[in-house]
Write a protein that holds these residues in place. Structure first.
Motif, PDB file in Angstrom:
ATOM      1  N   ASP A   1       0.822  -1.203   0.000  1.00 41.23           N
ATOM      2  CA  ASP A   1       0.000   0.000   0.000  1.00 41.23           C
ATOM      3  C   ASP A   1       0.863   1.263   0.000  1.00 41.23           C
ATOM      4  O   ASP A   1       0.559   2.232  -0.704  1.00 41.23           O
ATOM      5  CB  ASP A   1      -0.920   0.013   1.223  1.00 41.23           C
ATOM      6  CG  ASP A   1      -2.073  -0.979   1.091  1.00 41.23           C
ATOM      7  OD1 ASP A   1      -2.324  -1.458  -0.031  1.00 41.23           O
ATOM      8  OD2 ASP A   1      -2.705  -1.283   2.119  1.00 41.23           O
TER       9      ASP A   1
ATOM     10  N   ALA B   1      -7.595   8.361  -5.249  1.00 37.23           N
ATOM     11  CA  ALA B   1      -7.904   6.961  -4.955  1.00 37.23           C
ATOM     12  C   ALA B   1      -9.237   6.868  -4.239  1.00 37.23           C
ATOM     13  O   ALA B   1      -9.576   7.723  -3.418  1.00 37.23           O
ATOM     14  CB  ALA B   1      -6.808   6.334  -4.087  1.00 37.23           C
TER      15      ALA B   1
ATOM     16  N   ASP C   1     -11.209   3.949  -2.073  1.00 40.40           N
ATOM     17  CA  ASP C   1     -10.913   2.661  -1.442  1.00 40.40           C
ATOM     18  C   ASP C   1     -12.152   1.857  -1.067  1.00 40.40           C
ATOM     19  O   ASP C   1     -12.028   0.751  -0.540  1.00 40.40           O
ATOM     20  CB  ASP C   1     -10.065   2.893  -0.188  1.00 40.40           C
ATOM     21  CG  ASP C   1      -8.712   3.498  -0.513  1.00 40.40           C
ATOM     22  OD1 ASP C   1      -7.852   2.763  -1.003  1.00 40.40           O
ATOM     23  OD2 ASP C   1      -8.528   4.714  -0.301  1.00 40.40           O
TER      24      ASP C   1
END
Length: 611
Positions: free
Chosen positions: A179, A551, A553
């Motif tokens: 990550d 991003a 998630d």
């Protein structure tokens, strides 16, 4: 000597260069984007040239437009400042090819030091010690993970083309590597257009030591001693000082000598900085200091070096670019006292240091220390650029005198309605570890909330302010056998507060600014406050500022837990993770990666879990 100069930058550094160049009799040309049409540096320059829209990638980062502006303005030279295109070898070469003087190092030197992996390999060949890690060409996640495992955690993932803390992640556990690598690569690609990284051993008690260098076209290189930039937040320098606390003469000679050696290895010309990392667990020792990187430009923190040496580094840059020799030899340079610089950012420490944008309705940093700024009262702080609004630099006969002068100046800084980190800086300067000089790069991360300033002024400050506005609120009251005293309800910015105060005969105004500990609030008569954005009680997650979603998630219908990251928003060159306020389910997802959003836009709505 150069007769006309275009400054390919903005903000405080553009203003700084214009002041020095103008004092030398050099005609100055500023460039500006749509967002900077009324900026201070534009008004200070002899001439100003528009180069495009507000986003830097469409204006300040477009080399062809800057060169075209220089040609149209008949500028003899271009000074890139720092940031933007200052370390772009292709741009430097294009400037030279256009027959314009480049105020900076040779393109080959920029190339040699521009990529961290190649620079470290070059330094190893030159005999300069470097930190353990991986500098290889294989950028597969599997190879990078294997090299991190071999190096031993904690490690740093660093963008090969990085700088200023961008594209850098600390990884403490192998399970977090994937990550962290993905986030680092995203940020590196966005900031530098290059997502390659290197792996470096993380030093547990690190000090950040850097050496200011200068070379001329006649083969001369000198150092102007070292700076300590160890007080950092998320790898971004916060407070810098010169000389480094605890640096003895023997260690200084070794470190500064290694920096000169590094500069000579790349035939360096102009201003540059060699950065070292030191393991300070047993004090500063020459055998525990390693090369990290070289910045082939002027640094944000250069004023502290100017303060202790009496040298104007921008003047030196212009003289060296004109073909002159260095004006002094190494033996003629000495350290005079101590200097400390603090970077004042438009950001809110109480909200995770989110950038604060808007108009500076009040802006006064006093005149007791040197202030380098590119803004003034009435200026707009936009979301398009770095949120640093000023640098405050204090010089004293010793470190404590400089520290106290800087803390006093920050304590009295007036900035409103934008939030700043001034109060945070005051707390950092007064922290026992900083006072003693026992600082490493992890101090801010360790102390966390202990360095956050109070959310409200003291009772004494509020009482004095309340008395100044009470005449418009109709308050009255008394206490038996005591001076008259009353309580009133006021607005502290947008929060309702009740304040006890002693009425005065001549209240000043409808509202007053209250400044204490580096923070400024507006106290006004009570009224219903307007609602604010953020994570509301109904679970709506709003964009805290304009930015780009990098991003996502979670997805609609997904179960989430309190604190889980939902969306990553990039604004002002930094990524900000927005989290779930409580356990629940994603009831609505309104954005996707790549979307541009405005402040207050709905991003996600979380439906609370039952029970």
């Amino acid at each position: 000597m150069i007769q006309s100069l275009l400054i390919a930058n903005r903000g405080e550094i553009a203003c700084r260069i214009i002041r020095t160049a103008s004092a030398m009799g050099i005609r100055t040309v500023a460039v500006f984007s749509d967002a900077d049409a009324d900026a201070l540096h534009v008004r200070m320059a002899d001439q100003a040239m528009h180069i495009g829209p507000a986003p830097a990638r469409e204006s300040y980062l477009v080399g062809d437009r800057i060169i075209a502006a220089a040609r149209e303005a008949r500028a003899e030279a271009i000074h890139p400042g720092y940031g933007f295109l200052s370390e772009n070898a292709a741009f430097a070469q294009a400037v030279i090819d256009a027959g314009i003087v480049w105020v900076g190092p040779r393109p080959a030197s920029i190339t040699a030091m521009g990529l961290k992996d190649a620079a470290k390999a070059l330094m190893q060949e030159a005999g300069v010690p470097v930190t353990p890690g991986y500098l290889g060409a294989d950028q597969s996640p599997e190879r990078l993970r294997a090299e991190a495992d071999a190096t031993g955690y904690p490690v740093l993932i660093k963008a090969v083309a990085g700088g200023g803390g961008k594209g850098m992640r600390r990884v403490d556990d192998a399970g977090d590597f994937a990550d962290m690598l993905a986030g680092c690569k995203r940020e590196a690609a966005s900031s530098f257009g290059d997502d390659r990284v290197l792996i470096e051993k993380y030093i547990q008690s690190p000090r950040h030591i850097e050496v200011q260098l200068f070379g001329d076209t006649h083969g001369n290189v000198v150092h102007l001693f070292e700076r300590d930039c160890s007080l950092q937040r998320r790898h971004q320098k916060v407070i810098e000082e010169a000389p480094a606390p605890g640096m003895d003469a023997e260690t200084r000679a070794a470190v500064c000598g290694a920096a000169v050696q590094a500069a000579r290895a790349v035939d360096y010309v102009g201003a540059g900085t060699v950065e070292f990392i030191a393991d300070a667990s047993d004090g500063l020792r020459a055998d525990r200091i390693w090369f990290m990187e070289m910045n082939t430009r002027l640094q944000v923190e250069h004023p502290v070096t100017e303060a202790i040496t009496g040298v104007d580094l921008v003047e030196w840059q212009l003289r060296i670019a004109s073909g002159e020799r260095l004006p002094v030899t190494q033996d003629e340079l000495t350290i005079q006292g101590h200097a400390i610089e603090a970077r004042l950012y438009a950001e809110d420490p109480a909200k995770g240091f989110l950038p604060s944008v808007g108009t500076l309705e009040a802006f006064d940093l006093g005149d007791d220390v040197r202030v380098d700024t590119g803004v003034e009262e009435g200026a707009a702080i936009s979301p398009f650029y770095d949120p640093m609004i000023a640098k405050l630099i204090a010089h004293g006969s010793d470190r404590n005198e400089a520290r106290e002068r800087l803390a006093d100046a920050l304590d009295e800084a007036v900035v409103w309605p934008l939030r700043t980190n001034a109060g945070f800086l005051v707390e950092a300067l007064d922290h026992p570890d900083f006072v003693s000089g026992e600082v490493d790069t992890g101090l801010i991360a360790r102390e966390g909330e202990a360095l956050l300033p109070p959310e409200s002024p003291s009772e004494e400050a509020l009482a004095a302010a309340a008395a100044a506005v009470a005449g418009t609120t109709g308050f009255a009251g008394f206490r038996l056998n005591a001076p008259p005293r009353t309580e009133g309800r006021f607005l502290l910015d947008d929060r309702a507060v009740t304040v006890a105060f002693d009425p005065i005969d001549e209240p000043a105004t409808d509202a007053v600014l209250v400044t204490e500990g580096g923070q400024t609030w507006r106290l006004s008569p009570w009224r219903v406050a307007a609602g604010a954005g953020g994570a509301a009680a109904d679970g709506t997650i709003l964009a805290p500022m304009p930015g780009r979603v990098t991003a996502v998630d979670v997805a609609s219908g997904m179960a989430v837990t309190k604190g889980q990251k939902l969306v990553t928003l990039e604004a002002m060159k930094m990524e900000h993770g927005l989290i779930a306020p409580y356990d629940g389910t994603v009831a609505a997802m309104t954005v996707a990666a790549g979307d541009q959003v405005s402040e207050g836009a709905l991003l996600v709505r979380i439906e609370a879990a039952e029970g």
